[in-house]
Scaffold this active site. Structure first.
Site, PDB file in Angstrom:
ATOM      1  CD  GLU A   6      16.045   1.702 -35.922  1.00 10.21           C
ATOM      2  OE1 GLU A   6      15.039   1.130 -35.457  1.00 10.21           O
ATOM      3  OE2 GLU A   6      16.014   2.488 -36.867  1.00 10.21           O
ATOM      4  CB  CYS A  27      14.709  -5.548 -32.301  1.00 10.29           C
ATOM      5  SG  CYS A  27      15.069  -5.127 -33.998  1.00 10.29           S
TER       6      CYS A  27
HETATM    7  P1  NAD Z   1      23.299  -5.313 -24.012  1.00  8.87           P
HETATM    8  O1  NAD Z   1      22.385  -4.230 -23.614  1.00  8.87           O
HETATM    9  O2  NAD Z   1      24.402  -5.701 -23.108  1.00  8.87           O
HETATM   10  O3  NAD Z   1      23.994  -4.953 -25.409  1.00  8.87           O
HETATM   11  C1  NAD Z   1      23.264  -4.625 -26.555  1.00  8.87           C
HETATM   12  C2  NAD Z   1      24.246  -4.026 -27.565  1.00  8.87           C
HETATM   13  O4  NAD Z   1      24.687  -2.766 -27.095  1.00  8.87           O
HETATM   14  C3  NAD Z   1      25.522  -4.840 -27.758  1.00  8.87           C
HETATM   15  O5  NAD Z   1      25.836  -4.833 -29.129  1.00  8.87           O
HETATM   16  C4  NAD Z   1      26.582  -4.114 -26.932  1.00  8.87           C
HETATM   17  O6  NAD Z   1      27.874  -4.228 -27.506  1.00  8.87           O
HETATM   18  C5  NAD Z   1      26.112  -2.692 -27.012  1.00  8.87           C
HETATM   19  N1  NAD Z   1      26.426  -1.879 -25.842  1.00  8.87           N
HETATM   20  C6  NAD Z   1      26.250  -2.200 -24.539  1.00  8.87           C
HETATM   21  N2  NAD Z   1      26.595  -1.176 -23.745  1.00  8.87           N
HETATM   22  C7  NAD Z   1      27.018  -0.171 -24.552  1.00  8.87           C
HETATM   23  C8  NAD Z   1      27.476   1.162 -24.336  1.00  8.87           C
HETATM   24  N3  NAD Z   1      27.558   1.696 -23.097  1.00  8.87           N
HETATM   25  N4  NAD Z   1      27.821   1.896 -25.416  1.00  8.87           N
HETATM   26  C9  NAD Z   1      27.707   1.398 -26.666  1.00  8.87           C
HETATM   27  N5  NAD Z   1      27.250   0.166 -26.936  1.00  8.87           N
HETATM   28  C10 NAD Z   1      26.894  -0.615 -25.901  1.00  8.87           C
HETATM   29  O7  NAD Z   1      22.401  -6.554 -24.332  1.00  8.87           O
HETATM   30  P2  NAD Z   1      22.751  -7.977 -24.945  1.00  8.87           P
HETATM   31  O8  NAD Z   1      22.808  -8.974 -23.831  1.00  8.87           O
HETATM   32  O9  NAD Z   1      23.882  -7.943 -25.909  1.00  8.87           O
HETATM   33  O10 NAD Z   1      21.440  -8.199 -25.781  1.00  8.87           O
HETATM   34  C11 NAD Z   1      20.216  -8.395 -25.138  1.00  8.87           C
HETATM   35  C12 NAD Z   1      19.350  -7.165 -25.195  1.00  8.87           C
HETATM   36  O11 NAD Z   1      19.802  -6.215 -26.133  1.00  8.87           O
HETATM   37  C13 NAD Z   1      17.982  -7.582 -25.640  1.00  8.87           C
HETATM   38  O12 NAD Z   1      17.136  -7.634 -24.536  1.00  8.87           O
HETATM   39  C14 NAD Z   1      17.545  -6.558 -26.646  1.00  8.87           C
HETATM   40  O13 NAD Z   1      16.640  -5.665 -26.069  1.00  8.87           O
HETATM   41  C15 NAD Z   1      18.759  -5.782 -26.985  1.00  8.87           C
HETATM   42  N6  NAD Z   1      19.172  -5.937 -28.377  1.00  8.87           N
HETATM   43  C16 NAD Z   1      18.416  -5.304 -29.312  1.00  8.87           C
HETATM   44  C17 NAD Z   1      18.754  -5.419 -30.631  1.00  8.87           C
HETATM   45  C18 NAD Z   1      17.945  -4.732 -31.667  1.00  8.87           C
HETATM   46  O14 NAD Z   1      18.034  -5.132 -32.818  1.00  8.87           O
HETATM   47  N7  NAD Z   1      17.187  -3.694 -31.319  1.00  8.87           N
HETATM   48  C19 NAD Z   1      19.855  -6.178 -30.997  1.00  8.87           C
HETATM   49  C20 NAD Z   1      20.621  -6.806 -30.010  1.00  8.87           C
HETATM   50  C21 NAD Z   1      20.266  -6.654 -28.684  1.00  8.87           C
END
Ligand code: NAD
Length: 482
Positions: A256, A290
Site C-alpha cells: 500500500e 495516502c
Molecule cells: P519514509 O519513507 O521514511 O517512511 C514511511 C514508513 O516506512 C515509515 O513507517 C517507516 O518506518 C517505514 N520504513 C522506512 N524505511 C523502511 C525500510 N527500509 N523497511 C521497512 N520499513 C521502512 O517516509 P515518512 O517521512 O515516514 O513519511 C512520508 C512519506 O511516506 C510520504 O511521502 C508518503 O508517501 C509515505 N507514507 C505513506 C503512507 C500510506 O498510508 N501509504 C503512510 C505513511 C507514509
C-alpha cells in the site's frame, strides 16, 4: 530530552511472541509529542536476538495456530475488538499524543480499528475452497485455501491502530502468525491493538511487535525463510526496496504505497456540498493520508466560486493541540515534512501558481503548518507530481471531460480518485476510465473494513480489507483424491 505528558502515556515495549521486553540495556529512542516537541517516553529497539526470537516464535506457533478452528480464531479477534471499544478514550489519547491528530479523529480511528478486527473475525470463516467435477473416474479434485505462513508486516505512523488492525487481523484470521513492526513514531497506539488481542486470549507465539531501525529490521525478516509474506504501507521508494528484497526469496507481497489523489469537480456538481466534504477530507490528519484529496480539477465554469468557498472554509479551521476539543487540525506528525512542504509551495509559486491561503510552517514548539491552498498550479510544478503528504490543496481548472480524465491519469500513481457530478454519463466515463484502486463519487468515503483498500500502478498491489484482504494471506492448494 525531558519527558512530558507521562501521566496519560503508556510506555511502549517490545512484544516478542506476545511477551513484553522493556529497555533492559537495549538501544532506545525517544517518542515525541508533535504538538509540543517534548518527549513522551523511551522506545526500546529490538536487538538481533529479539528479532530471531520473534521469528522463532512465529515458526513454532504456525502449525498450532492454523489448526485452531476459524470460528475460534474469530472469537479472539471479536473479544479484542470489544476490549478496544472498552478503552476507546485512552487509546484515542495515545493516538493524539503520538501523531497529533484531533482527539475526535483519534476516537474515530480507534473505533475503526476495532471494527476491522470484527470484520476479519467474521471473514476468517469464509476461506472457501471448491470441488471440481473432474470427469476422471472417481478422482475428485479439491481446491483448498490454506494460510500462507508467518507474515512480516510494516505499518506507518499516520493511522497507527487501523494499520495495525488491518495487517494483524487479516493474518490471524487466515491462520498465519504475524510479526508487526509499527512505525517508531507511534508505538504505544499500535501496541494497544496487540495488547487487546493478547488479553482476549491469543496464544503466545502467534503475534510479535518489534521496533528498531526500519531498514535493518526489514532486511533481517525478509532474508529469513520463516517469513512467507510481507505487507508494507508507506512510501513508494521504500515499498520498491522491500519488493526487491522479497523477490530474492520469492515471498508474496502486499504493498500500500503513496498516491496523489485527483478530485474531478464537474460543472453540474453540488458545489457547496463538494466544498464541505472536500475541506473536511483534505485537512483530516493534517493531510497525512495516502488517499488525501490533493489535485483538484474544477470545471472552469465554477472554478472561481470553488476557490473562494474553499478559502473561506479553510480560514475557519482551528489549528492547535489535538487534545483540545475545538481543534480541527493538529500538527504534522514529525518535523521532517515541514521544510519539504515549504519547498514544494515555493516551487509552485515560482512556476506561476497562486497562493490562496496559508503557505508556511507556524512558529511554535510543535510541528504546526498552515492549512494551505494553491490555485492555478502548472502541471510541471513539483507538487503536481510528488505526493505532498501534508495540509496542501491544489485547485486547478479544466475545460473538457476528455482533458480532465487524461490529467487525472497523467501520474504513475493510482490509489484513490474522487469525482463530483450529477450526470450518469459522466459517472460512467469516470468509473471506467480513471486509473485508481479506489474511486468515490460525490463523497470521500472509501475506507471501510468490508471493502478492499488498494492501489494500482506505482501505488501498490494486493489489497487490505474486504474479502481480498483475507485472500492475500491465503494460498491455494489442489488436492487430487482418487
Ligand atoms: P519514509 O519513507 O521514511 O517512511 C514511511 C514508513 O516506512 C515509515 O513507517 C517507516 O518506518 C517505514 N520504513 C522506512 N524505511 C523502511 C525500510 N527500509 N523497511 C521497512 N520499513 C521502512 O517516509 P515518512 O517521512 O515516514 O513519511 C512520508 C512519506 O511516506 C510520504 O511521502 C508518503 O508517501 C509515505 N507514507 C505513506 C503512507 C500510506 O498510508 N501509504 C503512510 C505513511 C507514509
Amino acid at each position: 530530552m525531558e519527558l512530558g505528558n507521562t501521566d496519560t502515556y503508556r510506555q511502549p515495549e517490545l512484544l516478542i511472541g506476545g511477551d513484553p521486553r522493556g529497555l533492559d540495556g537495549r538501544e532506545a529512542m525517544p517518542v515525541v509529542n508533535p504538538a509540543t516537541g517534548g518527549a513522551l517516553g523511551l522506545l526500546p529497539l529490538a536487538s538481533r536476538q529479539d528479532l530471531d526470537d520473534a521469528l522463532e516464535a512465529a515458526q513454532r506457533s504456525f502449525m498450532a495456530w492454523r489448526r485452531v478452528a476459524p470460528v475460534d480464531r474469530g472469537r479472539i479477534l471479536r473479544r479484542a475488538a470489544d476490549l478496544m471499544r472498552g478503552s476507546l478514550e485512552p487509546i484515542a489519547r495515545l493516538i493524539t499524543l503520538e501523531v497529533g491528530k484531533p482527539i475526535a479523529e483519534s476516537r474515530q480511528e480507534a473505533a475503526l480499528a476495532a471494527e476491522t478486527l470484527d470484520w476479519f473475525a467474521e471473514e476468517g470463516r469464509r476461506a472457501y475452497g471448491r470441488i471440481l467435477p473432474s470427469g476422471l473416474g472417481k478422482t475428485q479434485f479439491m481446491v483448498v485455501k490454506e494460510p500462507v505462513g508467518p507474515v512480516a508486516a510494516f505499518a506507518p505512523w499516520n493511522f497507527p491502530t487501523v494499520n495495525a488492525a488491518r495487517k494483524i487481523g487479516s493474518a490471524l484470521a487466515a491462520g498465519c502468525p504475524c510479526i508487526l513492526k509499527p512505525a517508531e513514531e507511534a508505538p504505544a497506539a499500535a501496541l494497544e491493538v496487540a495488547r487487546a488481542l493478547l488479553e482476549a486470549g491469543l496464544p503466545r507465539g502467534v503475534l510479535s511487535v518489534v521496533f528498531g531501525v526500519p531498514a535493518a529490521v526489514s532486511e533481517h525478516f525478509l532474508a529469513s525463510p520463516v517469513i512467507r509474506k510481507v505487507s508494507f504501507t508507506g512510501s513508494i521508494p521504500v515499498g520498491q526496496h522491500l519488493m526487491k528484497l522479497a523477490a530474492a526469496s520469492g515471498k508474496r507481497t502486499t504493498m500500500e504505497l503513496g498516491g496523489h489523489a485527483p478530485v474531478l469537480v464537474f460543472g453540474d456538481a453540488d458545489v457547496e456540498q463538494a466544498l464541505d466534504l472536500a475541506v473536511a477530507s483534505k485537512y483530516r490528519n493534517a493531510g497525512q493520508v495516502c488517499v488525501s484529496p490533493t489535485r483538484f480539477y474544477i470545471h472552469e465554469s465554477i472554478h472561481e466560486r470553488f476557490v473562494s468557498g474553499f478559502r473561506q472554509r479553510v480560514r475557519a479551521i482551528p489549528v492547535g493541540d489535538g487534545l483540545a476539543e475545538g481543534t480541527r487540525m493538529g500538527p504534522l506528525a514529525h518535523d521532517r515534512r515541514r521544510a519539504p512542504l515549504e519547498g514544494l509551495i515555493e516551487n509552485a509559486l515560482d512556476g506561476g501558481g497562486r497562493l490562496v491561503s496559508g503557505g508556511k510552517a507556524i512558529e511554535a514548539d510543535g510541528y504546526f503548518f498552515e492549512p494551505t491552498v494553491l490555485a492555478d498550479v502548472p502541471e510541471s510544478a513539483r507538487v503536481m507530481n510528488e505526493e505532498p503528504f501534508g495540509p496542501l490543496a491544489l485547485l486547478n481548472s479544466f475545460t473538457s471531460t476528455d482533458e480532465v480524465i487524461a490529467r487525472a491519469n497523467r501520474l504513475p500513481f493510482g490509489l484513490a480518485a474522487y469525482a463530483f457530478t450529477r450526470s450518469t454519463d459522466v459517472v460512467r466515463r469516470v468509473s471506467q476510465e480513471v486509473e485508481a484502486g479506489m474511486l468515490a463519487i460525490n463523497s470521500f468515503m472509501i475506507s471501510v473494513p468490508d471493502a478492499p483498500f488498494l492501489g494500482v500502478k506505482e501505488s501498490g498491489h494486493g489489497a487490505e480489507n474486504g474479502i481480498e484482504g483475507l485472500e492475500a494471506c491465503l494460498v491455494t492448494k489442489l488436492v487430487s483424491l482418487a
